[in-house]
Design an enzyme around this catalytic site. Structure first.
Site, PDB file in Angstrom:
ATOM      1  N   LYS A 196      49.609  49.858  40.947  1.00 46.94           N
ATOM      2  CA  LYS A 196      50.876  49.478  39.868  1.00 46.94           C
ATOM      3  C   LYS A 196      51.105  50.452  38.851  1.00 46.94           C
ATOM      4  O   LYS A 196      50.024  50.436  37.996  1.00 46.94           O
ATOM      5  CB  LYS A 196      50.523  48.076  39.313  1.00 46.94           C
ATOM      6  N   GLY A 248      43.822  51.667  30.641  1.00 42.45           N
ATOM      7  CA  GLY A 248      44.766  50.995  29.671  1.00 42.45           C
ATOM      8  C   GLY A 248      44.155  50.883  28.258  1.00 42.45           C
ATOM      9  O   GLY A 248      43.153  51.250  28.183  1.00 42.45           O
ATOM     10  N   THR A 250      42.264  48.482  25.282  1.00 42.79           N
ATOM     11  CA  THR A 250      41.077  47.734  25.536  1.00 42.79           C
ATOM     12  C   THR A 250      41.201  46.342  25.582  1.00 42.79           C
ATOM     13  O   THR A 250      40.517  45.628  26.112  1.00 42.79           O
ATOM     14  CB  THR A 250      40.181  48.105  24.422  1.00 42.79           C
ATOM     15  N   GLU A 270      38.882  51.958  31.918  1.00 40.26           N
ATOM     16  CA  GLU A 270      38.965  53.176  31.348  1.00 40.26           C
ATOM     17  C   GLU A 270      39.979  52.803  30.148  1.00 40.26           C
ATOM     18  O   GLU A 270      41.092  52.686  30.407  1.00 40.26           O
ATOM     19  CB  GLU A 270      39.494  54.379  32.125  1.00 40.26           C
ATOM     20  N   CYS A 304      44.377  59.125  25.418  1.00 40.53           N
ATOM     21  CA  CYS A 304      43.282  58.189  24.996  1.00 40.53           C
ATOM     22  C   CYS A 304      42.291  59.015  24.369  1.00 40.53           C
ATOM     23  O   CYS A 304      41.462  58.342  23.546  1.00 40.53           O
ATOM     24  CB  CYS A 304      42.895  57.535  26.375  1.00 40.53           C
ATOM     25  N   GLU A 401      43.492  52.613  17.253  1.00 37.37           N
ATOM     26  CA  GLU A 401      43.944  53.589  18.102  1.00 37.37           C
ATOM     27  C   GLU A 401      45.467  53.398  17.708  1.00 37.37           C
ATOM     28  O   GLU A 401      46.284  52.553  17.863  1.00 37.37           O
ATOM     29  CB  GLU A 401      43.553  53.112  19.360  1.00 37.37           C
TER      30      GLU A 401
HETATM   31  P1  NAP Z   1      48.072  48.584  28.394  1.00 36.16           P
HETATM   32  O1  NAP Z   1      49.189  47.952  27.606  1.00 36.16           O
HETATM   33  O2  NAP Z   1      46.926  47.848  28.589  1.00 36.16           O
HETATM   34  O3  NAP Z   1      48.844  48.936  29.722  1.00 36.16           O
HETATM   35  C1  NAP Z   1      48.086  49.648  31.192  1.00 36.16           C
HETATM   36  C2  NAP Z   1      48.645  49.055  32.159  1.00 36.16           C
HETATM   37  O4  NAP Z   1      47.979  47.833  32.585  1.00 36.16           O
HETATM   38  C3  NAP Z   1      50.140  48.941  32.437  1.00 36.16           C
HETATM   39  O5  NAP Z   1      50.364  49.670  33.910  1.00 36.16           O
HETATM   40  C4  NAP Z   1      50.439  47.678  32.131  1.00 36.16           C
HETATM   41  O6  NAP Z   1      51.585  47.304  32.582  1.00 36.16           O
HETATM   42  C5  NAP Z   1      49.330  46.836  32.834  1.00 36.16           C
HETATM   43  N1  NAP Z   1      49.187  45.708  32.245  1.00 36.16           N
HETATM   44  C6  NAP Z   1      49.530  45.050  31.007  1.00 36.16           C
HETATM   45  N2  NAP Z   1      49.097  43.770  30.765  1.00 36.16           N
HETATM   46  C7  NAP Z   1      48.365  43.343  31.833  1.00 36.16           C
HETATM   47  C8  NAP Z   1      47.435  42.318  32.263  1.00 36.16           C
HETATM   48  N3  NAP Z   1      47.660  41.068  31.537  1.00 36.16           N
HETATM   49  N4  NAP Z   1      46.976  42.320  33.395  1.00 36.16           N
HETATM   50  C9  NAP Z   1      47.011  43.303  34.175  1.00 36.16           C
HETATM   51  N5  NAP Z   1      47.557  44.598  33.783  1.00 36.16           N
HETATM   52  C10 NAP Z   1      48.201  44.655  32.570  1.00 36.16           C
HETATM   53  O7  NAP Z   1      48.097  50.060  27.922  1.00 36.16           O
HETATM   54  P2  NAP Z   1      49.280  51.197  27.519  1.00 36.16           P
HETATM   55  O8  NAP Z   1      49.767  50.739  26.264  1.00 36.16           O
HETATM   56  O9  NAP Z   1      50.297  51.127  28.483  1.00 36.16           O
HETATM   57  O10 NAP Z   1      48.285  52.554  27.828  1.00 36.16           O
HETATM   58  C11 NAP Z   1      47.767  53.108  26.631  1.00 36.16           C
HETATM   59  C12 NAP Z   1      46.365  52.603  26.538  1.00 36.16           C
HETATM   60  O11 NAP Z   1      45.644  53.381  27.627  1.00 36.16           O
HETATM   61  C13 NAP Z   1      45.831  53.359  25.365  1.00 36.16           C
HETATM   62  O12 NAP Z   1      44.692  52.280  24.815  1.00 36.16           O
HETATM   63  C14 NAP Z   1      44.762  54.493  25.861  1.00 36.16           C
HETATM   64  O13 NAP Z   1      43.865  54.964  25.077  1.00 36.16           O
HETATM   65  C15 NAP Z   1      44.414  53.850  27.240  1.00 36.16           C
HETATM   66  N6  NAP Z   1      44.197  55.132  28.108  1.00 36.16           N
HETATM   67  C16 NAP Z   1      42.907  55.089  28.519  1.00 36.16           C
HETATM   68  C17 NAP Z   1      42.490  56.303  29.230  1.00 36.16           C
HETATM   69  C18 NAP Z   1      41.077  56.448  29.872  1.00 36.16           C
HETATM   70  O14 NAP Z   1      40.713  57.170  30.797  1.00 36.16           O
HETATM   71  N7  NAP Z   1      40.066  55.985  29.048  1.00 36.16           N
HETATM   72  C19 NAP Z   1      43.465  57.243  29.706  1.00 36.16           C
HETATM   73  C20 NAP Z   1      44.825  56.940  29.543  1.00 36.16           C
HETATM   74  C21 NAP Z   1      44.971  56.050  28.728  1.00 36.16           C
HETATM   75  P3  NAP Z   1      52.889  47.456  31.803  1.00 36.16           P
HETATM   76  O15 NAP Z   1      53.042  48.992  31.422  1.00 36.16           O
HETATM   77  O16 NAP Z   1      54.045  47.588  32.997  1.00 36.16           O
HETATM   78  O17 NAP Z   1      53.240  46.495  30.843  1.00 36.16           O
END
Ligand code: NAP
Ligand code: MG
Length: 490
Positions: A196, A248, A250, A270, A304, A401
């Site tokens: 997804k 995504g 934390t 991650e 990230c 963050e």
């Molecule tokens: P996010 O809100 O956690 O979303 C990540 C993914 O999870 C999206 O596809 C999102 O869908 C989905 N999602 C949202 N709520 C969910 C739930 N309850 N159950 C399952 N999936 C769900 O994160 P983001 O704000 O999009 O991304 C930024 C974050 O990613 C930052 O914290 C960044 O540090 C982290 N990141 C980490 C790495 C690493 O390798 N450690 C790499 C890149 C990014 P939708 O977008 O469709 O809502």
């Protein structure tokens, strides 16, 4: 600071404006509507619902994308299970490798198309998508193609077996690259996938489906379901998955961990980061300033592992901040498709508001704000490169963050203090250190609790090098043999 995409050339402060140099977007043939990619075909979603993916630089709608619900997920998991049991897990590694090599080569051939689409859908500068995202995505498929028939050497003396069907969820900051990080090792090890993408950036994952078709990847081996967070939650809950791989925030990672607890599903997470970027007084300062700019501004800070906390030794703090401000004034913000753009658009209005809110809190708590004077485009989501000085670890901006082009500057006196501040965070994804002394950076790297430590450089990636975090940055590694280990049973 300069705004890109203006017409003509003007001399300001003795510097000539660059003429606009936009990449041609006609290379991308977008469909008006995309279905869900299940069992090798684009199909209608069960609910009949579609949503729109925007270009965040202009708010222009790009395409309609299907919304997957629990029924669609079930359909995709069944297709993936069937492909796993009847074909993919039985295929010799060298046959799986052929598909991965083919995908990698097609990605290279179509790299310009992918780069333009990545910038259109997500707002990142074409220089980043062209030079970083797409080449690295292809490199991940090449690298894992190489492993597919050599897994018994990766896990010498043991017999690696695939896990089964894997559910994968990725964020919006590196849409294609995160898809490659997830799909390539899973397929190399003989698993099948339901992935997804993020709601705001689904389009390159959908273009990747066309690549799978072009590569004749057997139906059901990879299924891609677009939707929102609820779609992700449904995927996590599906009972017939053997593993969940999530990248995504934390916060969402925590929810997923709870949902998976007590099931047979394996899990890798991650998550977020709050990297310390440390400059010692003996560093090559101009190079370090360039590294800091690369680490926090070039991708709007949507990284990230962004070097969002600058720890600078007190003796050089004034000089470094002065040079940083001067450099930041020269950054170009604007049209992501312009080849000279340094800073593109913020990915979504939601993310823009979050950045604005956190910076306001920083100022309220006593940080000093610096933003170069600049005219931001009137449409789309924009945030200027920002430096916050007079920050201490008690400040919210030093702990949370922000995920935007915002650098918080802290100072330290001794190497011990630098390590202490660097480790004073709930995250532990990455860190950077600039010094001329080899002993100093080795000492720092061995004491800092971060999955990746860059020395005299920043944000360098290689598929052979494992990436992942400590503490609340998650667990599991992606890339290298460690990344393979997350997709096999030995
Ligand atoms: P996010 O809100 O956690 O979303 C990540 C993914 O999870 C999206 O596809 C999102 O869908 C989905 N999602 C949202 N709520 C969910 C739930 N309850 N159950 C399952 N999936 C769900 O994160 P983001 O704000 O999009 O991304 C930024 C974050 O990613 C930052 O914290 C960044 O540090 C982290 N990141 C980490 C790495 C690493 O390798 N450690 C790499 C890149 C990014 P939708 O977008 O469709 O809502
Ligand atoms: Mg979009």
């Amino acid at each position: 600071m300069r705004r890109n995409g203006q017409n003509g050339q003007t001399a300001r402060g003795g510097i000539w404006e660059y003429a606009p140099a936009p990449e041609d977007r006609s290379i991308v043939a977008l469909r008006s509507r995309y279905g869900l990619f299940i069992n090798g075909e684009f199909v209608e979603p069960h609910s009949g619902r579609y949503f729109t993916s925007l270009n965040p630089a202009s708010e222009e709608p790009l395409a309609e994308v299907a919304y997957a619900d629990a029924e669609d997920i079930d359909r995709a998991v069944r297709a993936a299970r069937h492909a796993y049991e009847t074909l993919w897990s039985k295929l010799p590694g060298k046959e799986r490798a052929k598909y991965l090599f083919r995908i990698a080569r097609i990605l290279q051939e179509r790299s310009r198309e992918f780069a333009v689409l990545e910038s259109l859908d997500g707002g990142k500068p074409i220089r980043e998508s062209r030079d970083v995202d797409i080449p690295l995505a292809a490199a991940h498929f090449f690298y894992h193609a190489g492993w597919a028939d050599k897994l018994e050497y990766a896990f010498a003396g043991r017999t690696p077996r695939p896990l089964g069907v894997v559910g994968q969820i990725i964020p919006w900051n590196f849409p294609l690259l995160m898809a490659a990080w997830k799909i390539a090792p899973a397929l190399a090890c003989g698993n099948t996938v339901v992935l997804k993408p993020a709601e705001t950036t689904p389009l390159t994952a959908l273009l990747l489906c066309e690549v799978f078709q072009q590569a004749d990847l057997p139906p059901g081996v990879v299924n891609i379901l677009t939707g929102d967070g609820q779609t992700g939650a449904w995927l996590v809950q599906h009972p017939d998955l053997d593993k969940i791989a999530f990248t995504g925030s934390t916060e969402v990672g925590r929810q997923i961990q709870k949902a998976v607890a007590g099931t047979r599903k394996r899990l890798t997470l991650e998550l977020g980061g709050k990297a310390a970027h440390v400059i010692f007084e003996d560093a090559a300062i101009d190079q370090a300033v360039e590294g800091i700019v690369n680490g926090i501004y070039f991708n709007q800070g949507h990284v990230c592992c962004a070097g969002s906390r600058l720890l600078v030794q007190e003796s050089i703090a004034e000089l470094v901040v002065r040079k940083l401000k001067r450099r930041v004034q020269r950054l170009r913000i604007g049209d992501p498709l312009d080849k000279n753009t340094d800073i593109g658009a913020i990915n979504s209005l939601f993310q823009l508001r979050k950045i604005e809110r956190l910076v306001a809190v920083g100022v309220q708590e006593g940080a000093e704000l610096y933003q170069p004077e600049c005219a931001l485009p009137s449409k789309g989501y924009w945030y200027p490169p920002t430096i916050l000085t007079k920050v201490s670890m008690a400040h919210t901006v030093a702990r949370e963050e922000i995920f935007g082009p915002v650098l918080s500057v802290l100072t330290f006196r001794t190497p011990d203090e630098a390590v202490r501040i660097a480790n004073n965070t709930r995250y532990g994804l990455s860190a950077g250190v600039w010094t001329n002394k080899g002993s100093r950076y080795l000492e720092f790297a061995s004491r800092v609790k971060a999955g990746v430590v860059w020395c005299n450089t920043y944000n360098k990636f290689d598929p052979a090098s494992p990436f992942g975090g400590y503490k609340e940055s998650g667990f599991g590694r992606e890339g290298g043999i460690h990344g393979l280990a997350a997709y096999v049973e030995v």
